[in-house]
Design a protein around this motif. Structure first.
Motif, PDB file in Angstrom:
ATOM      1  N   PHE A  49      40.628  27.526  52.499  1.00 65.27           N
ATOM      2  CA  PHE A  49      41.347  28.784  52.297  1.00 65.27           C
ATOM      3  C   PHE A  49      41.808  28.923  50.847  1.00 65.27           C
ATOM      4  N   LEU A  50      42.458  27.892  50.327  1.00 61.28           N
ATOM      5  CA  LEU A  50      42.988  27.960  48.967  1.00 61.28           C
ATOM      6  C   LEU A  50      41.869  28.002  47.924  1.00 61.28           C
ATOM      7  N   LYS A  51      40.783  27.301  48.200  1.00 61.84           N
ATOM      8  CA  LYS A  51      39.645  27.325  47.278  1.00 61.84           C
ATOM      9  C   LYS A  51      39.071  28.735  47.181  1.00 61.84           C
ATOM     10  N   ALA A  52      38.905  29.382  48.326  1.00 65.01           N
ATOM     11  CA  ALA A  52      38.366  30.743  48.342  1.00 65.01           C
ATOM     12  C   ALA A  52      39.325  31.714  47.661  1.00 65.01           C
ATOM     13  N   LEU A  53      40.601  31.534  47.905  1.00 64.77           N
ATOM     14  CA  LEU A  53      41.591  32.439  47.315  1.00 64.77           C
ATOM     15  C   LEU A  53      41.631  32.298  45.793  1.00 64.77           C
ATOM     16  N   ASN A  54      41.705  31.076  45.313  1.00 64.33           N
ATOM     17  CA  ASN A  54      41.825  30.862  43.868  1.00 64.33           C
ATOM     18  C   ASN A  54      40.558  31.244  43.105  1.00 64.33           C
ATOM     19  N   ALA A  55      39.415  31.227  43.794  1.00 63.85           N
ATOM     20  CA  ALA A  55      38.149  31.580  43.144  1.00 63.85           C
ATOM     21  C   ALA A  55      37.869  33.078  43.200  1.00 63.85           C
ATOM     22  N   LEU A  56      38.732  33.809  43.864  1.00 63.19           N
ATOM     23  CA  LEU A  56      38.498  35.238  44.078  1.00 63.19           C
ATOM     24  C   LEU A  56      38.592  36.022  42.769  1.00 63.19           C
ATOM     25  N   GLU A  57      37.619  36.877  42.551  1.00 66.34           N
ATOM     26  CA  GLU A  57      37.644  37.802  41.414  1.00 66.34           C
ATOM     27  C   GLU A  57      37.810  39.209  41.975  1.00 66.34           C
ATOM     28  N   LEU A  58      38.940  39.801  41.710  1.00 68.82           N
ATOM     29  CA  LEU A  58      39.237  41.102  42.298  1.00 68.82           C
ATOM     30  C   LEU A  58      38.485  42.219  41.583  1.00 68.82           C
ATOM     31  N   PRO A  59      37.876  43.119  42.339  1.00 66.80           N
ATOM     32  CA  PRO A  59      37.147  44.241  41.739  1.00 66.80           C
ATOM     33  C   PRO A  59      38.101  45.278  41.156  1.00 66.80           C
ATOM     34  N   SER A  60      37.552  46.247  40.461  1.00 67.21           N
ATOM     35  CA  SER A  60      38.370  47.312  39.892  1.00 67.21           C
ATOM     36  C   SER A  60      38.986  48.143  41.014  1.00 67.21           C
ATOM     37  N   ALA A  61      39.997  48.925  40.671  1.00 66.13           N
ATOM     38  CA  ALA A  61      40.665  49.751  41.678  1.00 66.13           C
ATOM     39  C   ALA A  61      39.707  50.738  42.351  1.00 66.13           C
ATOM     40  N   PRO A  62      38.822  51.427  41.597  1.00 66.19           N
ATOM     41  CA  PRO A  62      37.867  52.322  42.265  1.00 66.19           C
ATOM     42  C   PRO A  62      36.954  51.581  43.243  1.00 66.19           C
ATOM     43  N   GLU A  63      36.508  50.386  42.848  1.00 65.01           N
ATOM     44  CA  GLU A  63      35.660  49.595  43.747  1.00 65.01           C
ATOM     45  C   GLU A  63      36.431  49.189  44.998  1.00 65.01           C
ATOM     46  N   TRP A  64      37.684  48.798  44.807  1.00 64.28           N
ATOM     47  CA  TRP A  64      38.519  48.410  45.944  1.00 64.28           C
ATOM     48  C   TRP A  64      38.715  49.599  46.887  1.00 64.28           C
ATOM     49  N   ARG A  82      48.813  52.664  48.520  1.00 68.27           N
ATOM     50  CA  ARG A  82      48.124  51.390  48.774  1.00 68.27           C
ATOM     51  C   ARG A  82      47.240  51.014  47.587  1.00 68.27           C
ATOM     52  N   LEU A  83      46.570  51.993  47.021  1.00 71.28           N
ATOM     53  CA  LEU A  83      45.706  51.734  45.875  1.00 71.28           C
ATOM     54  C   LEU A  83      46.543  51.338  44.652  1.00 71.28           C
ATOM     55  N   GLY A  84      47.694  51.985  44.496  1.00 65.88           N
ATOM     56  CA  GLY A  84      48.581  51.638  43.388  1.00 65.88           C
ATOM     57  C   GLY A  84      49.106  50.221  43.517  1.00 65.88           C
ATOM     58  N   ARG A  85      49.386  49.830  44.744  1.00 67.65           N
ATOM     59  CA  ARG A  85      49.843  48.464  44.992  1.00 67.65           C
ATOM     60  C   ARG A  85      48.757  47.464  44.619  1.00 67.65           C
ATOM     61  N   TYR A  86      47.517  47.812  44.942  1.00 68.07           N
ATOM     62  CA  TYR A  86      46.407  46.929  44.592  1.00 68.07           C
ATOM     63  C   TYR A  86      46.285  46.778  43.077  1.00 68.07           C
ATOM     64  N   LYS A  87      46.488  47.859  42.344  1.00 65.28           N
ATOM     65  CA  LYS A  87      46.389  47.795  40.886  1.00 65.28           C
ATOM     66  C   LYS A  87      47.389  46.787  40.317  1.00 65.28           C
ATOM     67  N   VAL A  88      48.602  46.788  40.877  1.00 67.45           N
ATOM     68  CA  VAL A  88      49.623  45.837  40.432  1.00 67.45           C
ATOM     69  C   VAL A  88      49.182  44.408  40.745  1.00 67.45           C
ATOM     70  N   VAL A  89      48.655  44.214  41.944  1.00 69.09           N
ATOM     71  CA  VAL A  89      48.184  42.887  42.349  1.00 69.09           C
ATOM     72  C   VAL A  89      47.076  42.406  41.416  1.00 69.09           C
ATOM     73  N   ARG A  90      46.171  43.292  41.079  1.00 64.75           N
ATOM     74  CA  ARG A  90      45.044  42.914  40.213  1.00 64.75           C
ATOM     75  C   ARG A  90      45.528  42.515  38.819  1.00 64.75           C
ATOM     76  N   VAL A  91      46.525  43.222  38.304  1.00 65.55           N
ATOM     77  CA  VAL A  91      47.087  42.869  36.995  1.00 65.55           C
ATOM     78  C   VAL A  91      47.692  41.466  37.043  1.00 65.55           C
ATOM     79  N   LEU A  92      48.455  41.183  38.086  1.00 62.18           N
ATOM     80  CA  LEU A  92      49.070  39.858  38.227  1.00 62.18           C
ATOM     81  C   LEU A  92      48.001  38.779  38.375  1.00 62.18           C
ATOM     82  N   TRP A  93      46.954  39.106  39.115  1.00 63.22           N
ATOM     83  CA  TRP A  93      45.854  38.161  39.329  1.00 63.22           C
ATOM     84  C   TRP A  93      45.183  37.824  37.999  1.00 63.22           C
TER      85      TRP A  93
END
Length: 229
Positions: A49-64, A82-93
Motif C-alpha cells: 500500500f505505502l509503496k503504491a502511494l509513495n510512487a503515485l504521480e498525480l495527473p493534472s486537474a483537467p485529467e483528474w 472537489r476539483l479545487g480540493r484535488y488541486k491543493v492535494v496535487r500541490v502538496l504532493w
C-alpha cells in the motif's frame, strides 16, 4: 490545513496494523473482512500500500476531472469544490516530491481521501505475483484495503458507531484514545447507578406517602387471554 494533519498516513497505517494484530491475537473484535491475518501478512499488505502511494504521480486537474467526472447526483458547484480540493492535494504532493520526501510521511487523512482511488487502482494494476512476494494473499490484501478505507468514513450516527476503529487508527496516541473510552464507560456506569438509586428512592417515597394516607398503589386490571394456535 492539509499539510499539518496528524497523524500522517504512514502512522495511521501502523496504527491500523496494531489494531488488526490485536484483534487477530486476542480474538476480541472482528478483523477486516473477516479474513485471517497475522503480523507478517499485515506488514506485507502495508508495504504494498505505502509503496503504491509513495510512487503515485498525480495527473493534472483537467485529467483528474476526466478520470473522476461530475457524478449524477453531484451539483456543478460541488464538483468544482472537489476539483479545487484535488488541486491543493496535487500541490502538496509535488512539494513532497521536490523535497525528496515521501507523501505517506508528510500528508494525512484529507489527502488520502482524495488520492486513495488512484492508489488502489495502481495496486490492482500491479504484477499479480506482488502480494505473494510481500508475504500476503490477494484476499488478505483486499481485506486490508477495504478495512483501511472504512476508517476514512467521517459520517456520524449508526455508520460511525459501527466503525469504532476509526478513532484508533487516525489518532496520535492509541493509548490516549483507549484511556478516554475507559473513562467514558466509567462515567456512564456511574450515571446509570445514580439514576437507579434516584428511581429506587422515588419508589420508596411514593410507597411511604401512600401508606401514610392509607391508600394503596393501584392494581393492574389488564387481563391476558390465552393465545390460540
Amino acid at each position: 490545513a492539509m499539510q499539518e494533519e496528524c497523524p500522517c498516513i504512514e502512522a495511521a497505517v501502523k496504527n491500523y496494523i496494531s489494531l488488526q494484530t490485536a484483534k487477530a491475537t486476542t480474538g476480541v473484535g472482528k478483523t477486516a473482512g473477516g479474513v485471517s491475518q497475522d503480523t507478517k501478512s499485515l506488514l506485507g499488505c502495508a508495504r504494498l500500500f505505502l509503496k503504491a502511494l509513495n510512487a503515485l504521480e498525480l495527473p493534472s486537474a483537467p485529467e483528474w476531472g476526466h478520470l473522476y467526472p461530475q457524478e449524477a447526483e453531484e451539483s456543478g458547484s460541488d464538483f468544482m469544490t472537489r476539483l479545487g480540493r484535488y488541486k491543493v492535494v496535487r500541490v502538496l504532493w509535488q512539494q513532497c516530491a521536490r523535497a525528496g520526501q515521501k507523501p505517506a510521511k508528510c500528508l494525512g487523512r484529507s489527502v488520502l481521501e482524495v488520492v486513495l482511488p488512484e492508489v488502489e487502482k495502481r495496486i490492482h494494476q500491479a504484477d499479480a505475483q506482488q502480494p505473494a512476494g510481500a508475504g500476503c494473499t490477494d484476499e488478505q490484501l483486499g481485506a486490508f484495503l477495504d478495512g483501511f478505507r472504512e476508517t476514512l468514513d467521517r459520517s456520524d450516527g449508526a455508520v460511525a458507531a459501527a466503525n469504532s476503529d476509526r478513532e484508533l487508527v487516525w489518532c496520535e496516541s492509541q493509548a490516549a484514545v483507549i484511556a478516554a473510552r475507559q473513562q467514558a464507560r466509567v462515567a456512564e456506569a456511574k450515571e446509570r447507578v445514580e439514576r437507579e438509586v434516584i428511581a429506587d428512592d422515588f419508589g420508596d417515597q411514593l410507597r411511604a406517602a401512600l401508606a401514610a394516607s392509607g391508600e394503596e398503589l393501584p392494581k393492574s386490571t389488564v387481563q391476558f387471554e390465552e393465545l390460540q394456535d
